[in-house]
Scaffold this motif. Sequence first.
Motif, PDB file in Angstrom:
ATOM      1  N   PRO A  42       0.809  -1.225   0.000  1.00 12.38           N
ATOM      2  CA  PRO A  42       0.000   0.000   0.000  1.00 12.38           C
ATOM      3  C   PRO A  42       0.843   1.276   0.000  1.00 12.38           C
ATOM      4  O   PRO A  42       0.531   2.228  -0.718  1.00 12.38           O
ATOM      5  N   LYS A  43       1.901   1.319   0.794  1.00 13.43           N
ATOM      6  CA  LYS A  43       2.729   2.516   0.873  1.00 13.43           C
ATOM      7  C   LYS A  43       3.380   2.836  -0.464  1.00 13.43           C
ATOM      8  O   LYS A  43       3.357   3.985  -0.935  1.00 13.43           O
ATOM      9  N   THR A  44       3.961   1.811  -1.103  1.00 15.07           N
ATOM     10  CA  THR A  44       4.613   2.013  -2.396  1.00 15.07           C
ATOM     11  C   THR A  44       3.607   2.436  -3.461  1.00 15.07           C
ATOM     12  O   THR A  44       3.866   3.340  -4.265  1.00 15.07           O
ATOM     13  N   ALA A  45       2.442   1.794  -3.454  1.00 15.95           N
ATOM     14  CA  ALA A  45       1.413   2.106  -4.451  1.00 15.95           C
ATOM     15  C   ALA A  45       0.928   3.546  -4.297  1.00 15.95           C
ATOM     16  O   ALA A  45       0.730   4.257  -5.297  1.00 15.95           O
ATOM     17  N   ILE A  46       0.733   3.995  -3.062  1.00 15.97           N
ATOM     18  CA  ILE A  46       0.252   5.361  -2.828  1.00 15.97           C
ATOM     19  C   ILE A  46       1.293   6.388  -3.251  1.00 15.97           C
ATOM     20  O   ILE A  46       0.961   7.404  -3.881  1.00 15.97           O
ATOM     21  N   LEU A  47       2.566   6.139  -2.939  1.00 17.85           N
ATOM     22  CA  LEU A  47       3.616   7.077  -3.341  1.00 17.85           C
ATOM     23  C   LEU A  47       3.712   7.169  -4.865  1.00 17.85           C
ATOM     24  O   LEU A  47       3.874   8.260  -5.430  1.00 17.85           O
ATOM     25  N   MET A  48       3.604   6.029  -5.534  1.00 19.24           N
ATOM     26  CA  MET A  48       3.634   6.027  -6.996  1.00 19.24           C
ATOM     27  C   MET A  48       2.446   6.797  -7.553  1.00 19.24           C
ATOM     28  O   MET A  48       2.586   7.623  -8.473  1.00 19.24           O
ATOM     29  N   ALA A  49       1.257   6.548  -6.996  1.00 18.96           N
ATOM     30  CA  ALA A  49       0.053   7.218  -7.473  1.00 18.96           C
ATOM     31  C   ALA A  49       0.129   8.720  -7.244  1.00 18.96           C
ATOM     32  O   ALA A  49      -0.278   9.515  -8.098  1.00 18.96           O
ATOM     33  N   ALA A  50       0.669   9.134  -6.106  1.00 20.78           N
ATOM     34  CA  ALA A  50       0.778  10.558  -5.807  1.00 20.78           C
ATOM     35  C   ALA A  50       1.685  11.262  -6.810  1.00 20.78           C
ATOM     36  O   ALA A  50       1.356  12.335  -7.329  1.00 20.78           O
ATOM     37  N   ALA A  51       2.833  10.650  -7.107  1.00 22.51           N
ATOM     38  CA  ALA A  51       3.777  11.263  -8.045  1.00 22.51           C
ATOM     39  C   ALA A  51       3.180  11.363  -9.442  1.00 22.51           C
ATOM     40  O   ALA A  51       3.304  12.394 -10.121  1.00 22.51           O
ATOM     41  N   LEU A  52       2.506  10.309  -9.883  1.00 20.95           N
ATOM     42  CA  LEU A  52       1.958  10.299 -11.240  1.00 20.95           C
ATOM     43  C   LEU A  52       0.687  11.130 -11.349  1.00 20.95           C
ATOM     44  O   LEU A  52       0.390  11.681 -12.417  1.00 20.95           O
ATOM     45  N   ASN A  53      -0.079  11.240 -10.267  1.00 19.44           N
ATOM     46  CA  ASN A  53      -1.201  12.175 -10.256  1.00 19.44           C
ATOM     47  C   ASN A  53      -0.701  13.601 -10.469  1.00 19.44           C
ATOM     48  O   ASN A  53      -1.301  14.383 -11.218  1.00 19.44           O
ATOM     49  N   PHE A  54       0.390  13.937  -9.811  1.00 18.39           N
ATOM     50  CA  PHE A  54       0.977  15.271  -9.956  1.00 18.39           C
ATOM     51  C   PHE A  54       1.412  15.522 -11.399  1.00 18.39           C
ATOM     52  O   PHE A  54       1.123  16.577 -11.987  1.00 18.39           O
ATOM     53  N   ALA A  55       2.093  14.538 -11.985  1.00 25.41           N
ATOM     54  CA  ALA A  55       2.566  14.691 -13.363  1.00 25.41           C
ATOM     55  C   ALA A  55       1.406  14.832 -14.340  1.00 25.41           C
ATOM     56  O   ALA A  55       1.413  15.690 -15.232  1.00 25.41           O
ATOM     57  N   MET A 233      -3.703  17.532  -5.203  1.00 21.62           N
ATOM     58  CA  MET A 233      -4.134  16.207  -5.629  1.00 21.62           C
ATOM     59  C   MET A 233      -3.135  15.150  -5.170  1.00 21.62           C
ATOM     60  O   MET A 233      -3.508  14.084  -4.667  1.00 21.62           O
ATOM     61  N   ALA A 234      -1.838  15.454  -5.328  1.00 20.56           N
ATOM     62  CA  ALA A 234      -0.804  14.504  -4.917  1.00 20.56           C
ATOM     63  C   ALA A 234      -0.813  14.291  -3.402  1.00 20.56           C
ATOM     64  O   ALA A 234      -0.680  13.161  -2.917  1.00 20.56           O
ATOM     65  N   LEU A 235      -0.987  15.380  -2.632  1.00 19.59           N
ATOM     66  CA  LEU A 235      -1.033  15.253  -1.170  1.00 19.59           C
ATOM     67  C   LEU A 235      -2.244  14.433  -0.738  1.00 19.59           C
ATOM     68  O   LEU A 235      -2.148  13.596   0.167  1.00 19.59           O
ATOM     69  N   GLY A 236      -3.387  14.677  -1.365  1.00 21.10           N
ATOM     70  CA  GLY A 236      -4.576  13.903  -1.035  1.00 21.10           C
ATOM     71  C   GLY A 236      -4.414  12.434  -1.375  1.00 21.10           C
ATOM     72  O   GLY A 236      -4.823  11.549  -0.613  1.00 21.10           O
ATOM     73  N   THR A 237      -3.789  12.175  -2.506  1.00 24.35           N
ATOM     74  CA  THR A 237      -3.546  10.789  -2.898  1.00 24.35           C
ATOM     75  C   THR A 237      -2.676  10.080  -1.876  1.00 24.35           C
ATOM     76  O   THR A 237      -2.895   8.904  -1.563  1.00 24.35           O
ATOM     77  N   SER A 238      -1.683  10.789  -1.347  1.00 19.87           N
ATOM     78  CA  SER A 238      -0.781  10.174  -0.369  1.00 19.87           C
ATOM     79  C   SER A 238      -1.495   9.809   0.922  1.00 19.87           C
ATOM     80  O   SER A 238      -1.012   8.983   1.698  1.00 19.87           O
ATOM     81  N   ALA A 239      -2.673  10.418   1.170  1.00 17.49           N
ATOM     82  CA  ALA A 239      -3.432  10.103   2.383  1.00 17.49           C
ATOM     83  C   ALA A 239      -4.171   8.780   2.259  1.00 17.49           C
ATOM     84  O   ALA A 239      -4.475   8.127   3.258  1.00 17.49           O
ATOM     85  N   GLY A 240      -4.505   8.374   1.040  1.00 19.56           N
ATOM     86  CA  GLY A 240      -5.182   7.092   0.830  1.00 19.56           C
ATOM     87  C   GLY A 240      -6.663   7.139   1.142  1.00 19.56           C
ATOM     88  O   GLY A 240      -7.153   8.022   1.828  1.00 19.56           O
ATOM     89  N   GLY A 241      -7.389   6.194   0.590  1.00 20.70           N
ATOM     90  CA  GLY A 241      -8.826   6.083   0.824  1.00 20.70           C
ATOM     91  C   GLY A 241      -9.197   4.622   0.984  1.00 20.70           C
ATOM     92  O   GLY A 241      -9.732   3.982   0.092  1.00 20.70           O
ATOM     93  N   TRP A 242      -8.920   4.073   2.172  1.00 21.90           N
ATOM     94  CA  TRP A 242      -8.935   2.618   2.345  1.00 21.90           C
ATOM     95  C   TRP A 242     -10.322   2.007   2.276  1.00 21.90           C
ATOM     96  O   TRP A 242     -10.479   0.860   1.855  1.00 21.90           O
ATOM     97  N   ARG A 243     -11.353   2.738   2.677  1.00 20.42           N
ATOM     98  CA  ARG A 243     -12.702   2.169   2.586  1.00 20.42           C
ATOM     99  C   ARG A 243     -13.071   1.871   1.140  1.00 20.42           C
ATOM    100  O   ARG A 243     -13.641   0.826   0.814  1.00 20.42           O
ATOM    101  N   ILE A 244     -12.738   2.809   0.245  1.00 20.90           N
ATOM    102  CA  ILE A 244     -13.091   2.621  -1.161  1.00 20.90           C
ATOM    103  C   ILE A 244     -12.158   1.617  -1.819  1.00 20.90           C
ATOM    104  O   ILE A 244     -12.566   0.857  -2.701  1.00 20.90           O
ATOM    105  N   ILE A 245     -10.892   1.584  -1.402  1.00 23.12           N
ATOM    106  CA  ILE A 245      -9.973   0.571  -1.920  1.00 23.12           C
ATOM    107  C   ILE A 245     -10.522  -0.825  -1.652  1.00 23.12           C
ATOM    108  O   ILE A 245     -10.456  -1.718  -2.495  1.00 23.12           O
ATOM    109  N   LYS A 246     -11.091  -1.020  -0.470  1.00 20.06           N
ATOM    110  CA  LYS A 246     -11.656  -2.328  -0.123  1.00 20.06           C
ATOM    111  C   LYS A 246     -12.801  -2.696  -1.058  1.00 20.06           C
ATOM    112  O   LYS A 246     -12.900  -3.837  -1.525  1.00 20.06           O
TER     113      LYS A 246
END
Length: 339
Positions: A42-55, A233-246
């Motif tokens: 989860p940590k790696t996936a969120i960091l990747m998503a945050a960086a690419l959301n920013f880009a 957007m990147a900062l929000g992504t880094s916070a995660g949304g675990w209920r919806i991920i489930k």
Amino acid sequence: MPDGSLLIILVVAFALAFDYINGFHDTANAIATVVSTRVLSPKTAILMAAALNFAGALLFTEVAKTIAKGLVDPKEATQAVVLAAVVGAIAWNLITWRFGIPSSSSHALIGGLIGAAVVHHRGFGIVIWEGAKLSGLKWKVLVPLVGSPLAGFACGFLIMLAIVLLLGRSNPGRVGASFRHLQVISAASMAFTHGLNDAQKSMGIITMALVTGHWIQKPEVPLWVKLSCAIMMALGTSAGGWRIIKTMGHKIIRLEPVHGFAAETSASLVILAASHYGMPVSTTHTIAGSIFGVGASKRLSAVRWGVAQSMIIAWVLTLPAAAAVAGIFYLALQFFGIN
């Protein structure tokens, strides 16, 4: 009564808050499958998503232009309309996040804008229903509202079917290992296209407020707006949304890396095409449709259709619910003399 400058500052603040909430609310769209298949932590996936959301947020502005000038007449709108729209969207996002319902941040914002504008104008004359070159609410929002999840479903079904036909007789262990690597790429593309489409909506809202307040003359997105929205957007992504991920990663079908790859690839293609044409589609609708399509390619009973029913109800409610909240908040602003 607050002056126009203060209202614009409030719009910017709330729009950036919406971008942050959108980031953690929709993180699941990009990483639910890659986390549920245990390809990435989860940590790696969120960091990747945050960086690419920013880009992705910095690349296109077509969707932002649609929000800023293509849905309601910016000459008739006010800063109070834009502020009420954002508040309505935030309220609906938080409600659906609290209950783990993967609703659409995009349509919450659009619904909020339409609701506040209609109450302000006391009628639908302010809404641009259908413009030139397939523009307006009909072609940019309502048609993609139905079309994007259907396109995701069709792409997911066909890509999964093609994989089965091509690799059905191959060694399952080797196929699984290959798709574990490929799914990292597909998840990255999903995160990038999420930023490409979703961050544009807040950019459009802020740009609309700047135009109505005469801070800028044309609905062109300033660089500081692009950077601010991309960062939030990147900062929000880094916070995660675990209920919806489930919900996205476990409750629709049982996902393996090959299914995650097919779903993410399908959704990315649909969102990329929509972004090119300035359509503010829902990444949630699209990836969910793709997951349903992948599941249906196995067998119809592999999909938990009860989950689909609850998601569709949330999707149908999003536009009118956010519109109602925004309309009520606009009336509250009027009551206190803010207009």
